[in-house]
Scaffold this active site. Structure first.
Site, PDB file in Angstrom:
ATOM      1  N   GLU A   1     -60.571  30.287 -44.706  1.00 39.41           N
ATOM      2  CA  GLU A   1     -59.914  29.583 -45.277  1.00 39.41           C
ATOM      3  C   GLU A   1     -60.514  29.059 -46.189  1.00 39.41           C
ATOM      4  OE1 GLU A   1     -57.363  25.292 -44.168  1.00 39.41           O
ATOM      5  OE2 GLU A   1     -57.434  27.448 -42.486  1.00 39.41           O
TER       6      GLU A   1
ATOM      7  N   ARG B   1     -51.212  26.561 -46.851  1.00 39.88           N
ATOM      8  CA  ARG B   1     -51.994  26.032 -47.496  1.00 39.88           C
ATOM      9  C   ARG B   1     -53.169  26.998 -48.462  1.00 39.88           C
ATOM     10  NH1 ARG B   1     -50.777  23.940 -43.176  1.00 39.88           N
ATOM     11  NH2 ARG B   1     -51.898  23.812 -41.323  1.00 39.88           N
TER      12      ARG B   1
ATOM     13  N   SER C   1     -60.957  25.230 -38.694  1.00 45.30           N
ATOM     14  CA  SER C   1     -59.552  26.568 -37.867  1.00 45.30           C
ATOM     15  C   SER C   1     -60.319  26.921 -39.554  1.00 45.30           C
ATOM     16  CB  SER C   1     -58.440  26.618 -38.630  1.00 45.30           C
ATOM     17  OG  SER C   1     -57.731  25.709 -37.542  1.00 45.30           O
TER      18      SER C   1
END
Length: 390
Positions: free
Chosen positions: A384, A194, A286
């Site tokens: 995130e 990520r 998420s």
């Protein structure tokens, strides 16, 4: 020999009039004429923007960013708004939305595989559906992820054991520091779990050329180049849950359309496919990344805690969802009764707008979850989504 397991031109012809592969929504947009971020983000929060540019050409994108930079005006390049938490007061700067949705095939043979370029504004699932339809193998496990092609390398998006970096060849970017367009190869992007230099330049001065560039980094993605194999079979199925759903063993290859269908079914079961009628999908997906822990830290977790050895590091990845759930947070948890934000009732890793939530409500919920996990496990969860105007 299985024809799909060879690079021979003879065994990998282009499909003729393939059956179309339906797409699922890649963004949520209630009011296309609105200049408020709540109408351009999947979470549905965010205030007004000073200047909103809907760019239809690459030159318009570059000109808008260059002008803003020269004026000292903050810039945010908006993709599908699926990884964004926008502030209630709005964004006192320039938001640029790439409205293009085009692709071009540079090379397509059984011997050399497929080289295809897609514009940054192309909806991600539209590109994935196209790849499955045209038998460009490798992207099928990433079906149903909201967002745009241009945003995909920033986060190195991934799901079900695969990442987009596996098929990425290069990105064409506008370099805000050097004030020019250039191409960055996959080896230059510093892809990881990520992350990429594109993302890191929003907060790391050493990568950003002596300054930080958030909420959009030094390099603005204009076009993404992919290199895939031609095959009707998927990439090896790497995720145990998906393999069970398909009735195969981990590592097997199956029909790519079947993998796409299975991924979408699993994602829908977790309310992770956008649906305006389903409040659980009013989220940023998420919200926390899965922590990568040292061997010492992971040894402090119970034996039943998930552990995933990382091939390119000494760390061990564990599940943020497991940590949250086992810190006492149940699906649907709220900071107080009647709060307009809650954990998804289907998946504790998603923070959702139940109707009328503001960014402050989302961040209050996020901080409560972070604190609870820290108190229980001594592990810091890292959000995130990109925060804009906050």
């Amino acid at each position: 020999m299985n024809p799909d397991e060879t690079n021979s031109c003879t065994y990998a012809p282009a499909p003729i009039n393939p059956t179309p592969v339906p797409t699922v929504p890649s963004n949520r947009q209630h009011h296309p004429s609105s200049d408020e971020l709540k109408d351009w983000t999947t979470m549905g929060v965010g205030g007004p923007v000073r200047t909103f540019v809907r760019a239809t050409t690459e030159d318009e994108i570059v000109d808008a960013i260059r002008t803003a930079d020269e004026d000292g005006t903050p810039v945010f390049v908006l993709g599908g708004g699926s990884n964004t938490v926008a502030g209630d007061a709005g964004f006192d700067g320039v938001v640029v939305r790439d409205m293009r949705s085009d692709y071009h095939v540079d090379h397509d043979t059984g011997c050399g595989g497929v080289v295809v370029r897609a514009t940054g504004g192309m909806p991600w699932d539209e590109f994935v559906a196209l790849s499955v339809e045209q038998e460009w193998s490798g992207l099928e496990s990433l079906s149903g992820i909201p967002g745009t092609v241009g945003a995909s390398p920033v986060q190195n998006i991934g799901a079900y054991g695969h990442e987009m970096g596996e098929t990425l060849a290069a990105v064409r970017v506008y370099d805000r520091l050097e004030k020019r367009r250039r191409t960055l190869t996959v080896s230059e992007l510093g892809l990881g779990y990520r992350t990429s230099i594109l993302k890191q330049s929003t907060f790391d001065e050493s990568i950003g050329g002596g300054r930080t560039w958030g909420p959009t980094g030094r390099w603005v993605v204009l076009e993404v180049e992919f290199h895939t194999r031609r095959a009707s079979l998927s990439a090896p199925v790497q995720y145990a849950e998906l393999a069970r759903h398909l009735g195969v063993e981990v590592g097997e290859r199956v029909d790519a359309r079947a993998v796409r269908d299975a991924v979408l079914e699993v994602r829908r079961g977790k309310c992770m496919v956008l649906d305006d009628a389903e409040r659980n999908t009013y989220s940023a997906g998420s919200f926390f990344t899965n922590p990568i822990l040292s061997n010492e830290d992971v040894a402090n977790l119970p034996d039943n805690a998930p552990r995933f050895k990382q091939p390119d590091s000494n760390g061990v990845k564990t599940s943020a969802a497991w940590l949250i759930h086992n810190a006492g947070f149940e699906p649907g948890w709220k900071v107080r009764a009647g709060a307009p934000a809650s954990l998804s009732t289907a998946h504790v890793l998603a923070l959702t707008n139940r109707g009328g939530a503001r960014a402050a409500d989302i961040m209050e919920l996020a901080e409560a979850v972070k604190s609870g996990v820290w108190e229980k496990w001594g592990i810091e969860l890292v959000p995130e989504p990109v925060r804009v105007g906050m």
